[in-house]
Enzyme design. Structure first.
Site, PDB file in Angstrom:
ATOM      1  CB  ILE A   1     -20.268  11.663  -3.556  1.00 26.92           C
ATOM      2  CG1 ILE A   1     -19.986  10.008  -3.638  1.00 26.92           C
ATOM      3  CG2 ILE A   1     -19.284  12.543  -2.989  1.00 26.92           C
ATOM      4  CD1 ILE A   1     -18.791   9.645  -4.080  1.00 26.92           C
TER       5      ILE A   1
ATOM      6  CB  CYS B   1     -13.629   2.969   1.846  1.00 26.95           C
ATOM      7  SG  CYS B   1     -15.158   2.447   2.938  1.00 26.95           S
TER       8      CYS B   1
ATOM      9  CG  HIS C   1     -44.968  -3.094  18.030  1.00 21.28           C
ATOM     10  ND1 HIS C   1     -45.024  -2.507  17.020  1.00 21.28           N
ATOM     11  CD2 HIS C   1     -45.530  -2.563  19.170  1.00 21.28           C
ATOM     12  CE1 HIS C   1     -45.788  -1.254  17.342  1.00 21.28           C
ATOM     13  NE2 HIS C   1     -46.118  -1.682  18.660  1.00 21.28           N
TER      14      HIS C   1
ATOM     15  CD  GLU D   1      -2.622   1.777   0.219  1.00 19.65           C
ATOM     16  OE1 GLU D   1      -2.281   2.920  -0.137  1.00 19.65           O
ATOM     17  OE2 GLU D   1      -3.326   0.882  -0.386  1.00 19.65           O
TER      18      GLU D   1
ATOM     19  CB  VAL E   1     -18.352  15.108 -11.700  1.00 22.96           C
ATOM     20  CG1 VAL E   1     -19.178  16.570 -11.569  1.00 22.96           C
ATOM     21  CG2 VAL E   1     -17.093  15.216 -11.979  1.00 22.96           C
TER      22      VAL E   1
ATOM     23  N   GLY F   1     -25.143  13.782  -7.758  1.00 15.87           N
ATOM     24  CA  GLY F   1     -24.970  12.415  -7.405  1.00 15.87           C
ATOM     25  C   GLY F   1     -25.138  12.198  -5.907  1.00 15.87           C
TER      26      GLY F   1
END
Length: 468
Positions: free
Chosen positions: A184, A43, A444, A35, A271, A182
């Site tokens: 986001i 995320c 409930h 990484e 976008v 959109g």
């Protein structure tokens, strides 16, 4: 001893990559995860988690100001800097957790950028200029995606933000132009509006959140108006000029080419996102992205090279974290010689707007386009006792079933839709019928009762709403 340095190389530590790495290690494979930045990917570090943290905080402030009908009045002071610090703490805690999970599952972690040298080796350029060569038997590409830049709205320009930068602001802007309506764009528009920011949205299309059915979006559009968000459709963002006070955003009407200008402290460009394929030298192993920039794969995540897999955003739609994680598990299983494919998997989609929207499976229109005789059951949230006790009653639950009663899909707009959709997802995945959902006893008072009532409504047997 293996002729390779590692059995499985995973490139990218986001929700697709680290899940693939952990699952492969759980199958007793030797795994190396590379990484370049921080584990958790977009995320965890720059998207899903920080945005939902700030959305939750903004909801608390907004509700506290608007609970007079419950007999609660409050003068709420928002310390935006402290709110962002709290969000950062949440992200850092989760980041450490991912690292601990990888290490606990014996995943070897390397920091750097990996690029293919040939079909079984990569060069890894580390953060301090050092590099090393690593050979692998199998590789999993999980390089994710990046926000799309618009010409004239480059993210290195003063006052121009992508979602990551918007979530990392140290001071709350007084005004914000959001380019893109959109999910986001609308999540962040509503977040900032609830914190007292003057928000203007410009959208080239003629509708909000076109990925979702219009009747699900209608309550969100109404809520946006109530929050004071100005939404301008049919306007293409054409230019951005930095000013002494912030930015001026110019737009052109898509039909008349009429120009308009909007002044704000900042402009957020939301976008869409594009896959990251330009960092790994795919050409050196004979792989080529498709016309949309994605790496083509089969139902197991396998590319045209049998030992190279691609998962998550880089592999195509749906570009969702949970979809990427599932793909990572499937790829790891395929490498280990076990497990199911990705065929016929029910993947929910969620927008954390106000109210939330969640869908899974087929819509009514999609189901009607098949050979099914379609039945639909609905239940309005205003008839839910639990929704009434929360003060959030906009929305409904809809279940779509075929002539055999099997649930083909579901759509929910309303409070906690993101949580409620999991029951419908299970029904779609396992082929449950609306009769089975209706007969399942729900506690409930809960919001989940709306699902059993919608299922009963499909059979004209709902108790708490009129049957149609």
């Amino acid at each position: 001893m293996s002729e390779f340095d590692t059995e499985v190389l995973v490139v990218g530590g986001g929700p697709a990559g680290y899940v693939a790495a952990i699952r492969a290690a759980q199958y007793d494979l030797d795994v190396t995860l590379v990484e370049e930045n921080t584990l958790g990917g977009t995320c965890l570090n720059r998207g899903c988690i920080p945005s939902k943290a700030l959305i939750s905080a903004a909801n608390v402030a907004h509700d506290a100001r608007n609970w007079s009908q419950m007999g609660i009045t409050a003068d709420v002071d928002v310390d935006f800097g402290r709110m962002v610090e709290w969000k950062d703490d949440v992200v850092e805690n989760m980041n450490r957790s991912v690292e601990k999970l990888c290490k606990a599952n014996r995943v070897s972690l390397l920091e750097g950028r990996a690029a293919f040298e040939d079909e079984h080796s990569v060069q890894i350029d580390g953060p301090n200029g050092e590099s090393e060569r690593l050979t692998f038997e199998h590789a999993v590409l999980a390089t994710g995606s990046r926000p799309i830049e618009l010409p004239g709205f480059e993210f290195d320009r003063p006052g121009v933000l992508d979602a990551k930068e918007a979530l990392a602001l140290e001071e709350r802007p007084d005004s914000l132009v959001v380019v893109g309506a959109g999910y986001i764009g609308m999540e962040l528009s509503m977040l900032f509006a609830k914190l007292g920011v003057d928000v203007t949205v410009v959208e080239a299309l003629d509708t909000m959140m076109p990925a979702f059915p219009s009747d699900l979006v209608a309550p969100v559009s109404s809520a946006a108006s109530e929050l004071g968000i100005e939404t301008n459709y049919g306007e293409l963002a054409s230019a951005c000029q930095s000013t002494e006070g912030g930015v001026t955003v110019a737009t052109e009407d898509v039909d008349s080419e009429e120009r308009r200008e909007y002044d704000a402290d900042k402009v957020l460009v939301a976008v869409g996102r594009s896959p990251v394929t330009d960092t790994v030298a795919l050409d050196r192993i004979g792989l080529e992205p498709d016309g949309d920039g994605f790496v083509p794969t089969d139902e197991h995540g396998r590319t045209d090279l049998d030992h190279v897999f691609a998962v998550g955003d880089v592999a195509g739609e749906p570009m969702l974290a949970h979809a990427g994680s599932a793909e990572g598990e499937i790829a790891a299983a395929a490498i280990a010689g076990r497990g199911p494919s990705a065929e016929d998997r029910a993947i929910p989609a969620v927008a954390f707007t106000s109210p939330e929207i969640a869908t899974v499976g087929l819509s009514r229109e999609e189901a009607e386009a098949t050979d099914h005789d379609v039945s639909v059951g609905e239940f309005p949230m205003r008839a839910s006792g639990r929704a009434l006790t929360t003060g959030h009653t906009d929305g409904f639950v809809r279940l779509v079933s075929g002539d055999d009663g099997v649930v083909l899909g579901g759509q929910i707009v309303g409070p906690e839709a993101s949580e409620l959709i999991s029951e419908v997802t299970l029904a779609v995945e396992e082929g449950l019928t609306t009769a089975e959902l209706a007969e399942s006893i729900h506690p409930h008072p809960t919001l989940s009762e709306a699902i059993s009532e919608a299922a009963a409504n499909e059979h004209d047997l709902a108790i708490h709403t009129l049957n149609r």
